[in-house]
Design a protein around this motif. Structure first.
Motif, short mmCIF file in Angstrom:
data_model
loop_
_atom_site.label_atom_id
_atom_site.label_comp_id
_atom_site.label_asym_id
_atom_site.label_seq_id
_atom_site.Cartn_x
_atom_site.Cartn_y
_atom_site.Cartn_z
N ASN A 216 0.82 -1.21 0.00
CA ASN A 216 0.00 0.00 0.00
C ASN A 216 0.85 1.26 0.00
O ASN A 216 0.44 2.31 0.50
CB ASN A 216 -0.93 0.01 1.22
CG ASN A 216 -2.21 -0.76 0.96
OD1 ASN A 216 -2.79 -0.68 -0.12
ND2 ASN A 216 -2.65 -1.52 1.95
N GLN A 217 2.05 1.16 -0.55
CA GLN A 217 2.94 2.31 -0.67
C GLN A 217 3.20 2.60 -2.15
O GLN A 217 2.97 1.75 -3.00
CB GLN A 217 4.27 2.03 0.06
CG GLN A 217 4.16 1.87 1.55
CD GLN A 217 3.86 3.18 2.26
OE1 GLN A 217 3.88 4.26 1.68
NE2 GLN A 217 3.57 3.08 3.57
N PRO A 218 3.66 3.80 -2.45
CA PRO A 218 3.93 4.15 -3.86
C PRO A 218 5.21 3.52 -4.38
O PRO A 218 6.11 4.20 -4.88
CB PRO A 218 4.01 5.67 -3.82
CG PRO A 218 4.49 5.98 -2.44
CD PRO A 218 3.88 4.94 -1.55
N VAL A 219 5.35 2.21 -4.23
CA VAL A 219 6.49 1.46 -4.74
C VAL A 219 5.97 0.23 -5.48
O VAL A 219 4.87 -0.25 -5.21
CB VAL A 219 7.45 1.01 -3.61
CG1 VAL A 219 8.11 2.20 -2.96
CG2 VAL A 219 6.72 0.17 -2.57
N SER A 220 6.77 -0.28 -6.37
CA SER A 220 6.38 -1.48 -7.11
C SER A 220 7.61 -2.35 -7.33
O SER A 220 8.73 -1.85 -7.42
CB SER A 220 5.74 -1.11 -8.45
OG SER A 220 6.62 -0.32 -9.23
N ARG A 248 10.96 -0.28 -7.12
CA ARG A 248 11.16 1.04 -7.71
C ARG A 248 10.11 2.01 -7.19
O ARG A 248 8.93 1.68 -7.07
CB ARG A 248 11.07 0.97 -9.23
CG ARG A 248 11.14 2.35 -9.90
CD ARG A 248 11.33 2.27 -11.39
NE ARG A 248 11.15 3.59 -12.02
CZ ARG A 248 11.67 3.94 -13.18
NH1 ARG A 248 12.43 3.08 -13.85
NH2 ARG A 248 11.46 5.14 -13.68
N CYS A 249 10.58 3.20 -6.88
CA CYS A 249 9.72 4.30 -6.46
C CYS A 249 10.07 5.50 -7.33
O CYS A 249 11.25 5.82 -7.49
CB CYS A 249 9.97 4.61 -4.97
SG CYS A 249 9.13 6.08 -4.36
N ASP A 250 9.09 6.15 -7.91
CA ASP A 250 9.35 7.29 -8.78
C ASP A 250 9.15 8.60 -8.02
O ASP A 250 8.12 8.81 -7.38
CB ASP A 250 8.41 7.26 -10.00
CG ASP A 250 8.78 6.15 -10.96
OD1 ASP A 250 9.98 6.05 -11.30
OD2 ASP A 250 7.89 5.38 -11.36
N LEU A 256 13.98 5.80 -7.94
CA LEU A 256 14.63 5.39 -6.69
C LEU A 256 14.45 3.89 -6.56
O LEU A 256 13.32 3.39 -6.45
CB LEU A 256 14.00 6.12 -5.50
CG LEU A 256 14.31 5.57 -4.10
CD1 LEU A 256 15.80 5.62 -3.81
CD2 LEU A 256 13.52 6.35 -3.04
N TYR A 257 15.57 3.16 -6.61
CA TYR A 257 15.53 1.70 -6.46
C TYR A 257 15.78 1.34 -5.00
O TYR A 257 16.76 1.79 -4.40
CB TYR A 257 16.55 1.03 -7.37
CG TYR A 257 16.20 1.17 -8.84
CD1 TYR A 257 15.22 0.37 -9.42
CD2 TYR A 257 16.81 2.14 -9.63
CE1 TYR A 257 14.87 0.51 -10.75
CE2 TYR A 257 16.47 2.29 -10.97
CZ TYR A 257 15.50 1.48 -11.52
OH TYR A 257 15.13 1.62 -12.86
N LEU A 258 14.88 0.54 -4.45
CA LEU A 258 14.95 0.15 -3.05
C LEU A 258 15.16 -1.35 -2.95
O LEU A 258 14.52 -2.13 -3.66
CB LEU A 258 13.66 0.56 -2.32
CG LEU A 258 13.39 2.07 -2.29
CD1 LEU A 258 11.99 2.36 -1.78
CD2 LEU A 258 14.43 2.79 -1.43
N LEU A 259 16.07 -1.75 -2.08
CA LEU A 259 16.49 -3.15 -1.98
C LEU A 259 15.92 -3.78 -0.73
O LEU A 259 15.85 -3.16 0.34
CB LEU A 259 18.02 -3.22 -1.97
CG LEU A 259 18.71 -2.45 -3.10
CD1 LEU A 259 20.22 -2.56 -2.98
CD2 LEU A 259 18.24 -2.95 -4.46
N ASP A 260 15.56 -5.07 -0.84
CA ASP A 260 14.77 -5.73 0.19
C ASP A 260 15.18 -7.19 0.30
O ASP A 260 15.23 -7.90 -0.71
CB ASP A 260 13.29 -5.59 -0.22
CG ASP A 260 12.36 -6.51 0.54
OD1 ASP A 260 12.61 -6.73 1.73
OD2 ASP A 260 11.37 -6.98 -0.07
N THR A 261 15.52 -7.64 1.50
CA THR A 261 15.88 -9.06 1.68
C THR A 261 14.73 -9.89 2.21
O THR A 261 14.90 -11.09 2.49
CB THR A 261 17.06 -9.20 2.66
OG1 THR A 261 16.69 -8.70 3.95
CG2 THR A 261 18.28 -8.44 2.16
N ASN A 262 13.56 -9.32 2.35
CA ASN A 262 12.40 -10.05 2.88
C ASN A 262 11.79 -10.91 1.78
O ASN A 262 10.69 -10.67 1.29
CB ASN A 262 11.38 -9.06 3.43
CG ASN A 262 10.19 -9.77 4.07
OD1 ASN A 262 10.31 -10.90 4.55
ND2 ASN A 262 9.04 -9.11 4.06
N LEU A 263 12.56 -11.94 1.38
CA LEU A 263 12.14 -12.85 0.31
C LEU A 263 12.04 -14.26 0.85
O LEU A 263 12.84 -14.68 1.71
CB LEU A 263 13.15 -12.80 -0.84
CG LEU A 263 13.36 -11.42 -1.50
CD1 LEU A 263 14.42 -11.51 -2.59
CD2 LEU A 263 12.05 -10.89 -2.07
#
Length: 907
Positions: A216-220, A248-250, A256-263
């Motif tokens: 629910n945030q402006p990221v995809s 990615r967030c515009d 803006l590329y955001l990195l996430d280890t919650n995989l």
């Protein structure tokens, strides 16, 4: 038992066993869950709203914000100003109604067109540097900056920020987008972000960590079109590979590329690497920095980004240099030193920390544990790697500093204010032994703020009416703000009063909510909320509650403060907000001390502490307060930006002369506490007492007196004049448009140009430069200044502005004159005969003496009378060097043959 009965019994047992197995496999902790994203459904005419919501351009466009608030103001507030979440929760009947509202649809169309124009339009950069945008001489890669930071403060609903660093980086991206600077940003997508704060009934800070709910945030997610899966890179941790997802967030036209280890493929321990911002232990921190720096470089490559400049915004991302070196070594087969020359020339490091204690440092065992596998790819042994992060490379007990690593792998380095640049040069000068502190190669770009993010809608309308459009496009231009003098005093004061009224109304609501949650009684709640007055002098203090920021300096003389708060005709009220780091017990105690003061003296109607400080709270406070207070220990505030936000809104700054205020202060535009004194030889209590009394004096005798000095029409004319001067002087100087233009001209373009030169032809120039540096290392011990002479040796004095001609005899050994710069360094002397600041003049080669000896000549003219001196020094010279100051390679004339000269006034 009959055979049929036995068979039936076996069948029932099997059914029972299978049922048990089915029950176990469907437990929530073990079941395989297929995830998917539920997105808002909007009627066709409202579909452009989703484009607007998914681009954080809306955060600095008041018309866009109004679109969402107009749909359902209560829902807009309850979702934390999150348009994506709001659109998904909005009742269908409200959406259907809006879809048939011609006025609303026209507003949607207008805002959507503005967004499209912004994203596709040309900006300032295209006109200033078309050559860099296209590639130098058509042979280099097009100019593009990669901006790495551990936090980004873009909007309050997306809490991947903690404070000033995040606010700065968010504003950096917004001005970058408006100026059209080619830039891509990299950060981390924290599952829970930074902590949320509340106070328990005893007034002690408590923390909680709700999920930020990325869906629910402006990221995809960045998807692989071939596999239909999220793009993923891998980083090496001890004994395992960790998957890192890319989002990615515009931000306008900036990705803006955001990195996430919650995989799911990661262990629970590794999924939690990106759980919290600045949370966990030292190993969590090093893992996060691996994901940011190393994973960030890999992510950019995977999504097709190919930057020419890498901006390391604080040391958290310093590891990106190591990853870039390993990748270039793999593709070129060159040595570490050769590749480092090319990589370092393209790196810009901005330090935000004025004290060594604030720098991330790791014990050598952790560096070996986490980076031992990289040694072959880097072409280094363990000691070589550890030396990159040590100030003293010979001290094997010294911890590994990410800031030192960034300094050693970046040729462009800067602090974030003029004072902080000087503090940083003093802090790191030992890395450049023999170099005068003022010439240590660390510059400064003073921070700024993004005007349209922090200005109130009332001020925006006022500026539009009297300043025109230029304040939006050219806020850095002082001429843009001159028309503020044309604003009628009555109109500016009415606008400011309206903003204060709005803020006080909002604060009352917040106070009721937090006191109710704290279990306060109805009487206490009403006294605290109802007692705030929208018509009296309001002082705001909102920032991180660290002990050096001295959040209770104003409270040291309690009787004097109570007199200000209780004054029947000229009262003062305080609105305070801020978080203390969960591990900072001292900072938490400061908050508790304020709450204790309020309760002890029953001043809930005059002193309010707002819990859970965030961007929304900051915005409302800087827009509505009359005075913005800042009380750090001088030298410990790198810059500070909240006072800049306040100044743009006509809220005056009152501060210790530290950070940005040290260069901005003018008694006509704000208020200073002290005169920049240093108390290094005094106990902390003495300094706090002196500056606490100074603060009370300024408030009582200057601020209160001026604010309540009204003319016959009820207007504080002197105060309004100060507001106008504040806006006119500070708004153009301390905004991120000015800041970004400084970065482009002083750092980004020079880094792009020199690194493009060194990268060309399979790093041919980088190889030559590295070999040249090796040559310096091999023969520098032969370099010495054997003596110098000038006419002042006999005369003893010269007239001011008269030429002093100097002849120097220099031994270069195996080096030749074109490889060095022999410099005449001169300046005024203090009473101890020390030259604290000086200027350098390049001397000319005059004669070769043989055997490596040479004569150089030069001249200078002292510009003022008094005691003056000079010396001769030798530094490397190669036009591919960003700075001539290479560690350990500066030779001085340590045996002067003359006494310092006295410079007398010319008659």
């Amino acid at each position: 038992m009959r055979a049929g009965a036995r068979g039936k019994l076996r069948h029932e047992r099997n059914r029972t066993h299978m049922a048990h197995r089915t029950h176990v496999s469907l437990s929530p902790s073990q079941a395989r869950i297929q995830s998917f994203r539920v997105v808002p459904y909007l009627p066709e005419p409202l579909r452009p709203l989703m484009d607007i919501a998914q681009n954080l351009w809306w955060t600095w466009n008041h018309q866009a914000v109004a679109l969402f608030a107009r749909l359902d103001r209560e829902l807009w507030e309850s979702t934390g100003h999150n348009p994506v979440k709001m659109l998904g929760a909005l009742a269908q009947e409200k959406l259907d109604k809006a879809a048939t509202d011609r006025s609303y649809l026209h507003a949607v169309s207008t805002v959507h067109a503005q967004l499209s124009e912004h994203v596709t339009g040309r900006g300032w950069f295209a006109s200033v540097s078309p050559q860099a945008a296209a590639g130098v001489a058509g042979t280099a890669k097009p100019f593009r900056v990669a901006y790495f930071c551990a936090e980004f403060g873009l909007t309050e609903c997306f809490q991947i920020y903690s404070g000033g660093l995040g606010g700065l980086s968010g504003d950096h991206l917004k001005s970058t987008s408006e100026l059209g600077i080619p830039l891509v940003a990299v950060g981390l997508l924290y599952r829970k972000g930074y902590f949320h704060q509340y106070l328990n009934p005893d007034g002690y800070q408590q923390e909680f960590y709700p999920d930020i709910d990325a869906a629910n945030q402006p990221v995809s997610r960045v998807m692989d079109v071939k596999t239909g899966k999220q793009k993923t890179v891998y980083v090496q941790l001890p004994g395992r590979q960790v998957a890192v997802g890319i989002w990615r967030c515009d931000v306008g036209r900036v990705p803006l590329y955001l990195l996430d280890t919650n995989l799911p493929e990661n262990t629970r321990e590794d999924r939690d690497i990106t759980m919290n911002l600045y949370g966990g232990d030292v190993e969590t921190r090093i893992k996060q920095e691996i994901v940011l720096g190393i994973g960030g470089v890999k992510a950019l490559a995977l999504v097709g980004e190919d930057p020419t400049v890498f901006h390391i915004n604080e040391g958290h991302a310093a590891l990106l240099a190591l990853e870039r070196i390993t990748r270039l070594r793999e593709s070129t087969g060159l040595s570490f030193d050769q590749v480092r020359e090319a990589v370092a020339a393209s790196c810009v490091f901005t330090t935000h920390t004025p004290v060594p204690a604030g720098i991330d440092r790791f014990p050598p065992r952790l560096i070996e544990q986490y980076f031992g596998h990289m040694l072959p790819a880097l072409g280094l042994d363990l000691e070589g790697l550890l030396a990159l992060g040590r100030e003293n490379t010979a001290d094997q007990r010294e911890f590994f500093s990410m800031a030192v690593l960034a300094l050693r792998t970046s040729r462009f380095c800067n602090g974030v204010s003029e004072l902080h640049g000087a503090v940083s040069r003093g802090m790191w000068k030992h890395m450049w032994p023999g170099t005068p502190e003022g010439e240590v190669p660390i510059g400064h770009v003073t921070n700024g703020v993004h005007a349209r993010t922090w200005l109130s809608s009332d001020m925006v309308k006022l500026y539009d009416r009297y300043l025109g459009d230029r304040w939006r496009s050219d806020p850095h231009d002082p001429a843009t703000w001159l028309a503020i003098d044309e604003v009628p005093d009555e109109e500016l004061w009415a606008t400011h009063n309206r903003r204060r009224e709005k803020m006080v109304a909002w604060v009352r609501r917040r106070v009721r909510q937090q006191l109710t949650a704290r279990g306060a009684g109805a009487l206490e709640i009403e006294k605290a909320a109802g007692g705030l007055d929208a018509n009296i002098l309001t002082i705001g203090f909102a920032r991180r509650f660290a002990t050096y920021k001295r959040g209770t300096l104003l409270f040291r003389d309690q009787e004097r403060l109570l007199a200000l708060l209780r004054d029947p005709t000229r009262p003062v009220q305080l609105i305070i907000a801020g978080k203390s780091h969960p591990a900072d017990g001292g900072g938490k105690q400061l908050i508790r001390d304020i709450i204790d003061f309020v309760r002890k003296f029953n001043v809930q109607h005059r002193v309010v502490f707002l819990e859970d400080y965030d961007m929304d709270t900051c915005r409302r406070m800087v827009q509505g307060c009359d005075i913005w207070l800042n009380t750090p220990i001088r030298g410990l505030e790198a810059s500070g930006t909240s006072g800049m936000k306040a100044a743009m809104n006509g809220c005056m700054h009152c501060s210790i002369l530290d950070g940005w205020w040290a260069e901005a202060f003018d008694p006509e535009v704000g208020f200073g506490i002290g005169r920049g004194e240093s108390y290094d030889d005094q106990p902390r209590e003495v300094m706090d007492d002196i500056e606490g009394r100074s603060l009370q004096h300024v408030i009582q005798n200057r601020i209160v007196a001026e604010f309540y000095d009204r003319d016959e029409s009820g207007l504080p004319r002197r105060w309004i004049t100060r507001m106008k001067r504040c806006i006119k002087a500070l708004a153009p100087a301390f905004n991120t448009h000015r800041m970004l233009r400084d970065y482009v001209r002083q750092y980004y373009l020079p880094a792009h140009n020199i690194s493009s030169r060194l990268m060309a032809g399979n790093l041919a120039q980088a190889r030559e430069l590295s070999d040249h540096v090796d040559r310096y290392r091999a023969f520098w011990h032969q370099v010495r200044v054997e003596g110098s002479s000038s006419q002042v040796a006999q005369a003893g004095s010269v007239s001011v502005r008269s030429l002093v001609r100097v002849l120097a005899r220099v031994q270069l050994g195996e080096l030749i004159p074109s490889e060095v710069s022999v410099q005449l360094y001169h300046g005024p002397l203090n009473a101890l005969g020390e030259m604290l600041t000086g200027e350098s003049i390049t001397m000319q080669h005059a004669e070769e003496l043989g055997g490596g000896g040479h004569v150089f000549v030069g001249a200078f003219a002292p510009s003022s009378s008094g005691s003056h001196g000079y010396s001769v020094r030798v530094v490397p010279h190669d036009d591919r060097l960003v700075t001539p100051f290479l560690p350990g390679m500066i030779t001085w004339d340590f045996h002067p043959t003359e006494q310092p000269a006295e410079v007398v006034a010319a008659v």
